[in-house]
Scaffold this motif. Structure first.
Motif, PDB file in Angstrom:
ATOM      1  N   ILE A  48      60.609  10.994  37.509  1.00  0.00           N
ATOM      2  CA  ILE A  48      61.676  10.440  38.507  1.00  0.00           C
ATOM      3  C   ILE A  48      61.558  11.497  39.787  1.00  0.00           C
ATOM      4  O   ILE A  48      61.123  12.541  39.610  1.00  0.00           O
ATOM      5  CB  ILE A  48      63.023  10.381  37.925  1.00  0.00           C
ATOM      6  N   ASP A  49      61.842  10.966  40.890  1.00  0.00           N
ATOM      7  CA  ASP A  49      61.757  11.725  41.968  1.00  0.00           C
ATOM      8  C   ASP A  49      63.348  12.261  42.236  1.00  0.00           C
ATOM      9  O   ASP A  49      64.246  11.701  42.220  1.00  0.00           O
ATOM     10  CB  ASP A  49      61.597  10.423  43.246  1.00  0.00           C
ATOM     11  N   ILE A  50      63.191  13.645  42.201  1.00  0.00           N
ATOM     12  CA  ILE A  50      64.361  14.585  42.045  1.00  0.00           C
ATOM     13  C   ILE A  50      65.179  14.044  43.583  1.00  0.00           C
ATOM     14  O   ILE A  50      66.446  14.092  43.202  1.00  0.00           O
ATOM     15  CB  ILE A  50      64.022  15.610  42.057  1.00  0.00           C
ATOM     16  N   ALA A  51      64.624  14.066  44.511  1.00  0.00           N
ATOM     17  CA  ALA A  51      65.293  13.871  45.587  1.00  0.00           C
ATOM     18  C   ALA A  51      64.686  13.237  46.664  1.00  0.00           C
ATOM     19  O   ALA A  51      63.925  13.532  47.578  1.00  0.00           O
ATOM     20  CB  ALA A  51      65.466  15.393  46.527  1.00  0.00           C
ATOM     21  N   PRO A  52      65.016  11.761  46.685  1.00  0.00           N
ATOM     22  CA  PRO A  52      64.111  10.778  47.223  1.00  0.00           C
ATOM     23  C   PRO A  52      64.177  10.903  48.879  1.00  0.00           C
ATOM     24  O   PRO A  52      63.453  10.342  49.586  1.00  0.00           O
ATOM     25  CB  PRO A  52      64.873   9.287  46.833  1.00  0.00           C
TER      26      PRO A  52
END
Length: 299
Positions: free
Chosen positions: A256-260
């Motif tokens: 998952i993208d930690i900080a979009p």
């Protein structure tokens, strides 16, 4: 050494062919077989060239390795062979030419194979993996016929084409984020295990700087683009991964993208010598066309 001597050295193509054969065949005996001459003749040609240059061209290891000057001379020979092939002489029609190319690992793991495509029908390709920030040095030293890197500064005698932008995002496995209590608040992300490609890789540092955090406190070196993704998906650490490379893992939920809202954009450029021959020019066209399909383009 004066200029006439240097010109004479560069025109000693029998010695240059012997040098290239020793390196490509991984030894003097096989080089002799390839050139249909004696092993002593191969050794003598190289020794004479080294004597005239006043510098070693081969490190007598097992297998032998070319020195920096030796690599430059081999690249010069390959450039000449490309130009000779363009003449389409009857005796040269079936002769393949060698192309050493410096490329960053992430491009090789994602889109470059499509660009290379059928170029291998006419080229013997030697891909040299270099970080996108340092690969240009191979071009400047004359060690490669082309280079894919993030430096857009033109090299004297070469052309440079801007290919587009490789966007990197910070990805991690959901379980990893839960384990380090980073799902709701990643203000201490820099303390968590961080995947880094090699000592030249500063992408993670740039990302953490955007978050106003220090450099990674717990780095894990992984000099493999595919292995980098596998380690992240297995929960070993977080890291900056090309968006196009992480797409499948994101889809299945292993990353998952930690900080979009945060990412790092890396521009990519293709450097190639203007005198590299028709086959390399066709490869250049394919690289530009493929890159425009895969990479983000400037607005």
């Amino acid at each position: 050494m004066n200029k006439p001597d240097l010109v004479a050295i560069m025109m000693d193509y029998r010695a240059l062919e012997a040098l290239a054969a020793v390196i490509s065949c991984h030894g003097f005996e096989k080089a002799a077989q390839k050139l249909n001459i004696s092993q002593s003749a191969v050794s003598q040609r190289i020794k004479q060239l080294e004597a005239r240059l006043g510098a070693p061209l081969i490190l007598r290891h097992t297998p032998p390795k070319a020195t920096e000057l030796g690599v430059r001379l081999i690249t010069h020979l390959e450039t000449v062979q490309h130009l000779e092939t363009d003449l389409d002489l009857p005796l040269e029609r079936d002769k393949r030419v060698h192309a050493r190319i410096a490329i960053n690992a992430d491009s090789l793991a994602t889109w470059f194979s499509e660009a290379l495509g059928r170029s291998t029908d006419e080229l013997d390709v030697d891909l040299v993996i270099e970080d996108q920030d340092t690969g240009i040095e191979r071009m400047r030293r004359g060690e490669v016929l082309a280079c894919l890197c993030s430096d857009g500064t033109p090299v004297n005698g070469a052309r440079v084409d801007r290919l587009g932008i490789m966007r990197y995002r910070a990805y991690a496995n959901p379980e990893f984020l839960l384990r380090f209590k980073l799902l709701e608040n990643f203000s201490d992300l820099y303390r968590a295990p961080c995947l880094i490609f090699n000592q030249h890789d500063r992408l993670q540092h740039r990302f953490l700087s955007q978050l106003e955090q220090p450099e990674p406190a717990n780095p894990i070196i992984c000099p493999s683009s595919e292995g980098f993704v596998q380690l992240a998906a297995s929960g070993c650490g977080f890291g900056m991964i090309p968006q196009i490379q992480a797409a499948l893992a994101v889809e299945v939920g292993s990353l998952i993208d930690i900080a979009p809202n945060h990412y790092v954009d890396v521009p990519l450029y293709w450097h190639s010598w203007r005198s590299s021959g028709a086959a390399m020019k066709r490869l250049r066209t394919s690289v530009i066309k493929t890159a425009h399909r895969w990479l983000l383009q400037d607005q």
